[in-house]
Design a protein around this motif. Structure first.
Motif, mmCIF file in Angstrom:
data_model
loop_
_atom_site.group_PDB
_atom_site.id
_atom_site.type_symbol
_atom_site.label_atom_id
_atom_site.label_comp_id
_atom_site.label_asym_id
_atom_site.label_seq_id
_atom_site.Cartn_x
_atom_site.Cartn_y
_atom_site.Cartn_z
ATOM 1 N N LEU A 1 12.371 35.404 17.997
ATOM 2 C CA LEU A 1 11.464 36.492 18.377
ATOM 3 C C LEU A 1 10.691 37.025 17.176
ATOM 4 O O LEU A 1 9.487 37.299 17.278
ATOM 5 N N ILE A 2 11.372 37.154 16.051
ATOM 6 C CA ILE A 2 10.700 37.797 14.910
ATOM 7 C C ILE A 2 9.693 36.851 14.241
ATOM 8 O O ILE A 2 8.912 37.257 13.368
ATOM 9 N N SER A 3 9.711 35.595 14.661
ATOM 10 C CA SER A 3 8.688 34.691 14.122
ATOM 11 C C SER A 3 7.721 34.254 15.220
ATOM 12 O O SER A 3 6.895 33.367 15.012
ATOM 13 N N GLY A 4 7.854 34.878 16.391
ATOM 14 C CA GLY A 4 6.944 34.545 17.487
ATOM 15 C C GLY A 4 7.106 33.098 17.943
ATOM 16 O O GLY A 4 6.155 32.471 18.404
ATOM 17 N N SER A 5 8.321 32.560 17.804
ATOM 18 C CA SER A 5 8.551 31.153 18.162
ATOM 19 C C SER A 5 9.076 31.008 19.581
ATOM 20 O O SER A 5 9.802 31.864 20.078
ATOM 21 N N LYS A 6 8.758 29.881 20.151
ATOM 22 C CA LYS A 6 9.208 29.597 21.519
ATOM 23 C C LYS A 6 10.672 29.145 21.515
ATOM 24 O O LYS A 6 11.124 28.531 20.547
ATOM 25 N N ALA B 1 3.403 31.973 14.548
ATOM 26 C CA ALA B 1 2.553 31.342 15.563
ATOM 27 C C ALA B 1 1.282 30.789 14.914
ATOM 28 O O ALA B 1 0.822 29.703 15.261
ATOM 29 N N GLU B 2 0.763 31.536 13.927
ATOM 30 C CA GLU B 2 -0.475 31.109 13.258
ATOM 31 C C GLU B 2 -0.263 29.809 12.478
ATOM 32 O O GLU B 2 -1.176 29.019 12.279
ATOM 33 N N GLU B 3 0.987 29.620 12.027
ATOM 34 C CA GLU B 3 1.285 28.384 11.263
ATOM 35 C C GLU B 3 1.724 27.242 12.191
ATOM 36 O O GLU B 3 2.322 26.268 11.738
ATOM 37 N N GLY B 4 1.501 27.438 13.472
ATOM 38 C CA GLY B 4 1.878 26.374 14.403
ATOM 39 C C GLY B 4 3.148 26.698 15.170
ATOM 40 O O GLY B 4 3.421 26.117 16.210
ATOM 41 N N GLY B 5 3.947 27.654 14.646
ATOM 42 C CA GLY B 5 5.128 28.131 15.371
ATOM 43 C C GLY B 5 6.272 27.135 15.367
ATOM 44 O O GLY B 5 6.083 25.937 15.202
ATOM 45 N N ASP B 6 7.474 27.672 15.529
ATOM 46 C CA ASP B 6 8.650 26.822 15.677
ATOM 47 C C ASP B 6 9.043 26.776 17.136
ATOM 48 O O ASP B 6 8.616 27.622 17.943
ATOM 49 N N VAL B 7 9.880 25.803 17.473
ATOM 50 C CA VAL B 7 10.476 25.746 18.814
ATOM 51 C C VAL B 7 11.979 25.627 18.607
ATOM 52 O O VAL B 7 12.465 24.645 18.041
ATOM 53 N N LEU B 8 12.692 26.650 19.045
ATOM 54 C CA LEU B 8 14.149 26.693 18.874
ATOM 55 C C LEU B 8 14.835 26.224 20.147
ATOM 56 O O LEU B 8 14.511 26.706 21.239
ATOM 57 N N ILE B 9 15.803 25.326 20.000
ATOM 58 C CA ILE B 9 16.669 25.029 21.151
ATOM 59 C C ILE B 9 17.803 26.034 21.120
ATOM 60 O O ILE B 9 18.592 26.071 20.166
ATOM 61 N N HIS B 10 17.870 26.883 22.153
ATOM 62 C CA HIS B 10 18.915 27.899 22.216
ATOM 63 C C HIS B 10 19.986 27.437 23.198
ATOM 64 O O HIS B 10 19.787 27.471 24.409
ATOM 65 N N ALA B 11 21.133 27.015 22.643
ATOM 66 C CA ALA B 11 22.174 26.443 23.509
ATOM 67 C C ALA B 11 23.524 27.126 23.316
ATOM 68 O O ALA B 11 24.536 26.638 23.799
ATOM 69 N N LEU B 12 23.535 28.256 22.592
ATOM 70 C CA LEU B 12 24.795 28.953 22.304
ATOM 71 C C LEU B 12 25.001 30.117 23.259
ATOM 72 O O LEU B 12 24.033 30.659 23.798
ATOM 73 N N PRO B 13 26.240 30.535 23.457
ATOM 74 C CA PRO B 13 26.469 31.748 24.255
ATOM 75 C C PRO B 13 25.791 32.950 23.607
ATOM 76 O O PRO B 13 25.585 32.956 22.384
ATOM 77 N N ILE B 14 25.464 33.982 24.407
ATOM 78 C CA ILE B 14 24.768 35.137 23.815
ATOM 79 C C ILE B 14 25.635 36.392 23.815
ATOM 80 O O ILE B 14 25.130 37.491 23.920
ATOM 81 N N PHE B 15 26.956 36.180 23.657
ATOM 82 C CA PHE B 15 27.772 37.393 23.500
ATOM 83 C C PHE B 15 28.395 37.479 22.122
ATOM 84 O O PHE B 15 29.308 38.259 21.896
ATOM 85 N N HIS B 16 27.947 36.644 21.173
ATOM 86 C CA HIS B 16 28.438 36.740 19.793
ATOM 87 C C HIS B 16 27.251 36.654 18.837
ATOM 88 O O HIS B 16 26.143 36.294 19.238
ATOM 89 N N VAL B 17 27.554 36.949 17.566
ATOM 90 C CA VAL B 17 26.516 37.019 16.534
ATOM 91 C C VAL B 17 25.583 35.805 16.505
ATOM 92 O O VAL B 17 24.367 35.952 16.389
ATOM 93 N N HIS B 18 26.163 34.621 16.613
ATOM 94 C CA HIS B 18 25.375 33.408 16.386
ATOM 95 C C HIS B 18 24.252 33.269 17.418
ATOM 96 O O HIS B 18 23.075 33.184 17.066
ATOM 97 N N GLY B 19 24.625 33.265 18.699
ATOM 98 C CA GLY B 19 23.614 33.071 19.745
ATOM 99 C C GLY B 19 22.773 34.318 19.989
ATOM 100 O O GLY B 19 21.568 34.237 20.251
ATOM 101 N N LEU B 20 23.417 35.498 19.898
ATOM 102 C CA LEU B 20 22.719 36.739 20.245
ATOM 103 C C LEU B 20 21.776 37.198 19.135
ATOM 104 O O LEU B 20 20.624 37.545 19.398
#
Ligand code: MLC
Ligand code: AMP
Length: 517
Positions: free
Chosen positions: A229-234, A202-221
Motif C-alpha cells: 500500500l505504501i508504495s502504491g503497488s498491486k 507507481a510512477e516507476e512502473g510499480g511492483d506486484v506483490l503476491i500476498h499468500a500469507l495469513p493476515i493475523f500476524h506481523v508478516h502478512g498483516l
C-alpha cells in the motif's frame, strides 16, 4: 499556523495511493478486482459504521475471520476510524478465544458466521457491545450494516504514540501477552522497508506483490500489506496458500514474501523455473530460520537469492539482508544488518557487550519497538533493560561485517511453519489431563514445517495413557498448529543433577522422527 500532522497510519498509506484511483489495487486469485478507490470507499464505509457506534477512544476491535480482501479492508477501516485492531488466528479454539477476548475487552468482535454461535456468547460474557460476522465470500452482518453507511470519512486524528494494534504473543510462562503497537511503530517500519527493499512507486512502473500469507500476524498483516500500500503497488491475493497456484502467478509478479515452509513447498512444484520468475525483483523470507539448503536450492532453480530478514510481533522488522548489491551480498544463514533506525546489540549472560562473532542475547531499540504489553506493566518492565532496550529472547551473534545471525533462542519456543508454539502452554494442558503426572514438549526438525512439536508424557502410577488419545484431546482445546505431531508415553523423563528435565537430550532422541536424520 500550520496544520497538525496526522500520525494515523491510514492517512500515510492513503497519501501513497496512486493518483489514478481506478487502477487495480488487488486482484484475487479467483478473479475479483478491487481498485484503489474501492479500498478507500469500502474502508470509509466500515469506519463510518464504527463511528456511528460511538465507541470509546482506544476501543479494541477483535477480529477472527478467514482471510479475504474484506478482512484487510476491515483492518484499514479500524485504523482510519482511530480504533485498535486485534487480529486473532482462525485456528484458535474456544478456550484460547475466551482468554484473548476476556483480556482485551474489545468493544467490537467480528467473527465468521460459522463461529458466531460460540464466539458471540464469549464476547457478550466479556462485555463486548457489538458482534458482527464476516465471511470470505463477501457476506456477513458487518458488510450488510456498512453498506448503509456513507463512503466518505474524515480519517481520525492520531498521535504517534496512540495504539494502532494489539498482537497477542504467547510466553514461556503464563498466558499470552498483548503487544501494543502504535501508529508510529508501524509507520516507521513501513517507511524504512519501502526504502530498504527498493519498492517501486507507481510512477516507476510499480511492483506486484503476491500476498499468500495469513493476515493475523506481523508478516502478512503489516510487512506485506503495508509494503504494497505504501508504495502504491498491486497485490495478487490468495486467501489460502497453494504452492501450485502461487507458482502459476509468479510470471505476473515482482515481489514475494513467505515463511520458509512456503519456499519449501514451492520448490516441490515443477513449474518453478527461471522463466516463471523472470519479472521477479525480490523473494523475501522470514518468521523462522531459512535452511541453507532451501536458500541454495532456490538460487539454483530460479536464479534469485532469497533475502532473509528477522522480526517479531513486538518490534515488527529488525534486520534485513541487503537488497541493493552495493550494501553487500545476501548471506544465507544470516538475517543481515539492523535496519536503519534500529539499534541492535548482543550481550553476554553478565550483560556485557559480546565481541565480534561471540554468541549472546539480542536486545533492540528503535521507533519500531512496541509500547509494552497490554495491562501487564510488570511483564513489560521485565522485558526491557534499564536503558530501554527490548530483550528479544533470541540468541545470536554479529560478524565482522555487521551481519547478524540467529543461532537459537533463550525462550523455550518452537517455530512450526512460521507459527510460534510455546511448549509451556501445551505441557500445561496435557498436565491437566487425568492420569498424567508430567509432560515435556520438544521441537524436532521437520522437512515441511521446519520444526514440529513432539510430546513425551509420564503417566501417574497405575494410569493407562495412550498417545493418540492425548493428541485427540489436545485437538479439542488448542489451535491445530500447536498440536504435537507425535506423543510418546514413557515411564520417566531424563533429568540433570538439579532435577531439571533435559530437553536437549529429548530433542536428540527424537530428532530423526520426521527428517530421516
Ligand atoms: C497447519 N498445520 C500445522 C501448521 N499449519 N502444523 C504445524 N505448523 C504449522 N504451521 C497442521 C494442520 O492443522 C494439519 O493438521 C496439518 O498440519 C497439515 O496441514 P496443511 O494443510 O499442510 O497446512 P496448511 O493449511 O497448508 O498450512 C501450512 C502453512 C501455514 C505453512 C501454509 O501454517 C501458514 O500459513 N503459515 C504461515 C504462518 C505465518 O504467517 N507466520 C508469520 C508470523 S509473524 P491435521 O492434524 O488437521 O492434519 C512472525 C514475525 C516475523 O513470526 O518475523 O514475521
Ligand atoms: P512472533 O513472536 O510470532 O512475532 O515471532 C518472532 C520470533 O520469530 C523471533 O523472536 C524469532 O525467534 C523468530 N524469527 C523471525 N524471523 C526469523 C528469522 N529470519 N530467522 C530466525 N528466526 C526468526
Amino acid at each position: 499556523m500550520s496544520e497538525p500532522v496526522n500520525a494515523n497510519l491510514y492517512a500515510h498509506l492513503r497519501a501513497a495511493f496512486p493518483e489514478d484511483l481506478d487502477r487495480i489495487a488487488v486482484e484475487t486469485d479467483d478473479g475479483l478486482h478491487y481498485s484503489w478507490r474501492d479500498l478507500d470507499r469500502a474502508s470509509a464505509m466500515i469506519a463510518n459504521l464504527f463511528d456511528a457506534l460511538e465507541l470509546d477512544a482506544g476501543a479494541r476491535i477483535a477480529v477472527q475471520v478467514e482471510k479475504s480482501v474484506e478482512a484487510m479492508v476491515l483492518y484499514l477501516a479500524t485504523l482510519r476510524a482511530g480504533f485498535v485492531f486485534l487480529p486473532l488466528n482462525t485456528a484458535y479454539r474456544s478456550a484460547e478465544i475466551e482468554y484473548f477476548i476476556g483480556n482485551a475487552e474489545p468493544a467490537v468482535v467480528v467473527c465468521s458466521s460459522a463461529n458466531a454461535s460460540w464466539v458471540g456468547p464469549i464476547a457478550q460474557a466479556a462485555g463486548t457491545q457489538h458482534v458482527f460476522t464476516l465471511d470470505d465470500d463477501r457476506s456477513g452482518t458487518l458488510l450488510e450494516v456498512a453498506s448503509q453507511c456513507g463512503d466518505e470519512q474524515a480519517i481520525a486524528m492520531k498521535e504517534d504514540d496512540d495504539l494502532a494494534a494489539i498482537l497477542y504473543t504467547s510466553g514461556t510462562t503464563g498466558r499470552s501477552k498483548g503487544a501494543m503497537l502504535t501508529h508510529r511503530n508501524l509507520l516507521s517500519n513501513a517507511e524504512v522497508l519501502k526504502d530498504y527493499w527498493g519498492w517501486r512507486s507507481a510512477e516507476e512502473g510499480g511492483d506486484v506483490l503476491i500476498h499468500a500469507l495469513p493476515i493475523f500476524h506481523v508478516h502478512g498483516l503489516f510487512v506485506a500489506i503495508h509494503g504494497a500500500l505504501i508504495s502504491g503497488s498491486k497485490m495478487i491475493w490468495f486467501n489460502r496458500f497453494d504452492a501450485k497456484r502461487v507458482v502459476a502467478r509468479l510470471p505476473e509478479a515482482s515481489v514475494f514474501m513467505g515463511v520458509p515452509t512456503l519456499y519449501v513447498r514451492m520448490l516441490g512444484e515443477r513449474g518453478l523455473t527461471r522463466k516463471a520468475c523472470r519479472h521477479m525483483r525480490v523473494f523475501i523470507s522470514g518468521s523462522a530460520p531459512l535452511l541453507i539448503e532451501t536458500f541454495n536450492e532456490w538460487r539454483e532453480r530460479t536464479g534469485h537469492t532469497i533475502l532473509e530478514r528477522y522480526g517479531m510481533s513486538e518490534t515488527a522488522m529488525l534486520t534485513s539482508n541487503p537488497y541493493h548489491a552495493v550494501q553487500g551480498e545476501r548471506r544465507g544463514g544470516t538475517v543481515g544488518f539492523p535496519l536503519p533506525g534500529v539499534q541492535l546489540r548482543v550481550l553476554d549472560d553478565a550483560g556485557a557487550p559480546c565481541l565480534t562473532d561471540d554468541i549472546g542475547h539480542i536486545q533492540v531499540d528503535g521507533p519500531n519497538v512496541f509500547a509494552g504489553y497490554w495491562r501487564m506493566p510488570e511483564k513489560t518492565a521485565e522485558e526491557f533493560t534499564a536503558d530501554g532496550y527490548f530483550k528479544t529472547g533470541d540468541v545470536g551473534k554479529i560478524d565482522g561485517l555487521g551481519y547478524v545471525t540467529i543461532v537459537g533462542r533463550s525462550k523455550d519456543l518452537i517455530i512450526s511453519g512460521g507459527y510460534n508454539v510455546y511448549p509451556a502452554e501445551i505441557e500445561g494442558v496435557i498436565n491437566e489431563m487425568p492420569g498424567v503426572a508430567e509432560s515435556a514438549i520438544v521441537g524436532v526438525p521437520h522437512a515441511d514445517f521446519g520444526e514440529v512439536g513432539v510430546a513425551i508424557v509420564i503417566p501417574k502410577p497405575g494410569a493407562m495413557l495412550d498417545g493418540d488419545s492425548i493428541i485427540a484431546e489436545l485437538k479439542e482445546r488448542l489451535a491445530n498448529f500447536k498440536i504435537p505431531k507425535r506423543c510418546f508415553v514413557v515411564p520417566e523423563l531424563p533429568r540433570n543433577a538439579m532435577g531439571k528435565v533435559q530437553k536437549a537430550l529429548l530433542r536428540e532422541q527424537h530428532k530423526g522422527l520426521f527428517s530421516g536424520g
